[in-house]
Design a protein around this motif. Structure first.
Motif, short mmCIF file in Angstrom:
data_model
loop_
_atom_site.label_atom_id
_atom_site.label_comp_id
_atom_site.label_asym_id
_atom_site.label_seq_id
_atom_site.Cartn_x
_atom_site.Cartn_y
_atom_site.Cartn_z
N ALA A 189 0.84 -1.20 0.00
CA ALA A 189 0.00 0.00 0.00
C ALA A 189 0.87 1.25 0.00
CB ALA A 189 -0.92 -0.01 1.21
N SER A 190 1.96 1.22 0.77
CA SER A 190 2.86 2.39 0.80
C SER A 190 3.48 2.63 -0.57
CB SER A 190 3.99 2.16 1.80
OG SER A 190 3.49 1.95 3.09
N ALA A 191 3.92 1.55 -1.20
CA ALA A 191 4.54 1.69 -2.52
C ALA A 191 3.54 2.22 -3.54
CB ALA A 191 5.10 0.34 -2.96
N THR A 192 2.30 1.77 -3.44
CA THR A 192 1.27 2.25 -4.36
C THR A 192 1.03 3.74 -4.14
OG1 THR A 192 0.21 0.09 -4.28
CG2 THR A 192 -1.09 1.90 -5.15
N CYS A 240 1.45 -1.99 -10.96
CA CYS A 240 1.51 -2.04 -9.49
C CYS A 240 0.98 -3.38 -8.97
CB CYS A 240 0.70 -0.90 -8.89
SG CYS A 240 1.44 0.72 -9.15
N VAL A 241 -0.10 -3.89 -9.58
CA VAL A 241 -0.65 -5.17 -9.14
C VAL A 241 0.34 -6.30 -9.42
CG1 VAL A 241 -2.44 -6.89 -9.62
CG2 VAL A 241 -3.07 -4.51 -9.30
N VAL A 242 0.94 -6.27 -10.61
CA VAL A 242 1.93 -7.30 -10.95
C VAL A 242 3.09 -7.28 -9.96
CG1 VAL A 242 3.71 -7.92 -12.63
CG2 VAL A 242 1.39 -7.48 -13.41
N LEU A 243 3.63 -6.09 -9.72
CA LEU A 243 4.78 -6.00 -8.83
C LEU A 243 4.42 -6.40 -7.40
CD1 LEU A 243 6.42 -2.69 -10.11
CD2 LEU A 243 7.19 -5.03 -10.47
N LEU A 300 5.01 -10.36 -3.16
CA LEU A 300 4.48 -11.12 -2.02
C LEU A 300 4.66 -12.61 -2.24
CD1 LEU A 300 2.86 -10.59 0.63
CD2 LEU A 300 0.83 -11.20 -0.66
N THR A 301 4.35 -13.09 -3.45
CA THR A 301 4.43 -14.53 -3.72
C THR A 301 5.87 -15.01 -3.70
OG1 THR A 301 2.47 -14.30 -5.11
CG2 THR A 301 3.72 -16.34 -5.31
N LEU A 302 6.75 -14.29 -4.40
CA LEU A 302 8.14 -14.74 -4.47
C LEU A 302 8.83 -14.67 -3.12
CD1 LEU A 302 9.18 -13.19 -7.89
CD2 LEU A 302 8.62 -15.57 -7.38
N SER A 303 8.52 -13.65 -2.35
CA SER A 303 9.14 -13.57 -1.02
C SER A 303 8.69 -14.72 -0.14
CB SER A 303 8.82 -12.23 -0.36
OG SER A 303 7.42 -12.09 -0.18
N THR A 304 7.43 -15.13 -0.27
CA THR A 304 6.93 -16.27 0.50
C THR A 304 7.61 -17.55 0.04
OG1 THR A 304 4.81 -15.13 0.44
CG2 THR A 304 4.84 -17.30 1.40
#
Lengths: 146, 274
Positions: free
Chosen positions: A79-82, A100-103, A108-112
């Motif tokens: 949310a901050s980045a957006t 923004c949605v892609v990033l 989130l997915t890759l970090s998990t």
């Protein structure tokens, strides 16, 4: 649109995410409507970014078994980045919300995947599919956001 | 300039509160959402079943016929057992446990979990083994008063001691987050092949020995590492769970009792296995 309407639509999208997760046989095929809504609602109403971040983070915490704090912090960071992107660029640009949605979803997915050590080629392909499905829902979410 | 400061303070306070009280917040939320989630899940099940309605009646008739046939066979076998080994078989009791409905599934693809509509109040504790008619589903990793979170076999955090039913080779079954599991820590020349059934090895308190985990789909020999790994397809359709059985652990046994015999059932000399 009143604030109550805004929040009601936001909550409806979060609920739709849960419903889709029950219908699909695998969670990889479920677009991350929570992150999509978080990005689009924050872009549309940047002054309320903290409210959307806390709501989305709480919802992600409920769905998360491991590292619920990380899910919450992830939502706040997205949310901050957006909000920063809205200040720097023109949100009415047709591609900016999708980017923004892609990033956000990819981060989130890759970090998990990285923290859980399950990053194999097949899983990365599934993650890419997941990000693509999430991005495809952006036009619909934009209509819901108004 | 007061507005941004107040917003920042509110945000910081909200984040700290959520982080510090994340577990109680989650537990309270799941307790509150349990009933609406159950109702919504029931409605979704009806929606999923609607396309299958035309075939349901045919299946129903077929199943009734099979049931009658099986009941006759059971009656005959029961007589044979009573004649030969009555004391051993009729003394067996059903494993204690509780049936629970699946009321939710994880929204996150990296965490393969389901939510059950029963929890601590029904005797379910952490590390309770969860099974289905087809085999092992997973293990309870989070429990509140009225709900429980089950980590499925295919989750990256899932670890189950397993063995090959045919050759008794033992290894560790780990989830790979994409619908399959991998049996690791096998020797390079381990006696395992495609089609072999993988069962629980019974090591540790959670899973009794002999429960079906899955079937081998491929065998990979890593000569450089001197080990083999085996890809296993779970026996249970983890994407279509509806009701599961939570086996009692030693800690949960006092809360979980074997199901009572219905009053209409004929009175055997001892309890019969399920």
């Amino acid at each position: 649109m009143s604030q109550a309407d805004v929040l009601r639509r936001f909550a409806a999208v979060l609920g739709a995410h849960w419903v889709l997760a029950q219908l699909m046989p695998s969670p990889w095929w479920v677009p991350n409507l929570t992150i999509g809504a978080l990005v689009l609602w924050t872009g549309r109403w940047p002054s309320r970014w903290w409210l959307f971040a806390v709501c989305a983070g709480w919802w992600m915490m409920v769905a998360t078994v491991r590292e619920p704090g990380a899910a919450l912090i992830g939502c706040v960071l997205i949310a901050s980045a957006t909000r920063v992107a809205v200040r720097q660029f023109d949100w009415d640009d047709p591609y900016l919300p999708e980017i923004c949605v892609v990033l956000g979803t990819a981060a989130l997915t890759l970090s998990t995947l990285w923290t859980e050590h399950v990053a194999s080629p097949t899983v990365l392909a599934l993650a890419l599919l997941h990000v693509c499905l999430t991005t495809l829902t952006v036009p619909l979410l934009r209509r819901v956001a108004g | 300039m007061r507005q941004p400061v107040r917003t920042s303070v509110i945000l910081a306070a909200s984040l700290v509160a959520l982080l510090v009280f994340s577990q109680p917040v989650r537990s309270a939320t799941l307790t509150i959402l349990r009933l609406p989630l159950s109702i919504l899940n029931g409605a979704l099940r009806v929606v999923r079943l609607l396309p299958q309605l035309p075939t349901v009646l045919d299946s129903h008739e077929q199943l009734r016929a099979e049931l009658l046939q099986n009941q006759m066979e059971i009656a005959q076998l029961r007589e044979q057992v009573r004649a030969e080994r009555e004391a051993q078989l009729l003394g067996a009791v059903s494993p204690p446990g509780v049936m629970a409905a699946v009321i939710g599934r994880s929204m996150l693809p990296t965490q393969q979990t389901v939510l059950l509509g029963k929890g601590r109040d029904h005797g379910i504790v952490r590390d309770t083994a969860v099974i289905d008619a087809a085999g092992v589903v997973g293990r309870v990793t989070g429990v509140s008063a009225t709900t429980a979170v089950v980590t499925l076999l295919t989750d990256a955090d899932s670890r189950v001691a397993a063995m090959v039913e045919r050759s008794r080779e033992t290894g560790l079954l780990v989830g790979r987050a994409r619908g399959v599991c991998e049996l690791i820590y096998l020797e390079l020349d381990a006696d395992v092949q495609e089609g072999d059934r993988i069962i629980t090895a019974g090591l540790g308190e959670a899973f009794p020995k002999g429960l079906l985990l899955g079937t081998v789909t491929s065998v990979v020999r890593h000569e450089a590492l001197g080990a083999s790994s085996v890809w296993v397809k779970p026996a249970v359709r983890l994407g279509r769970l509806e009701e599961v059985w939570c086996l009692a652990t030693k800690r949960a046994e006092p809360a979980m009792k074997p199901p009572a015999r219905p009053a209409s059932a004929p009175a055997p000399s001892r309890q019969k296995p399920r």
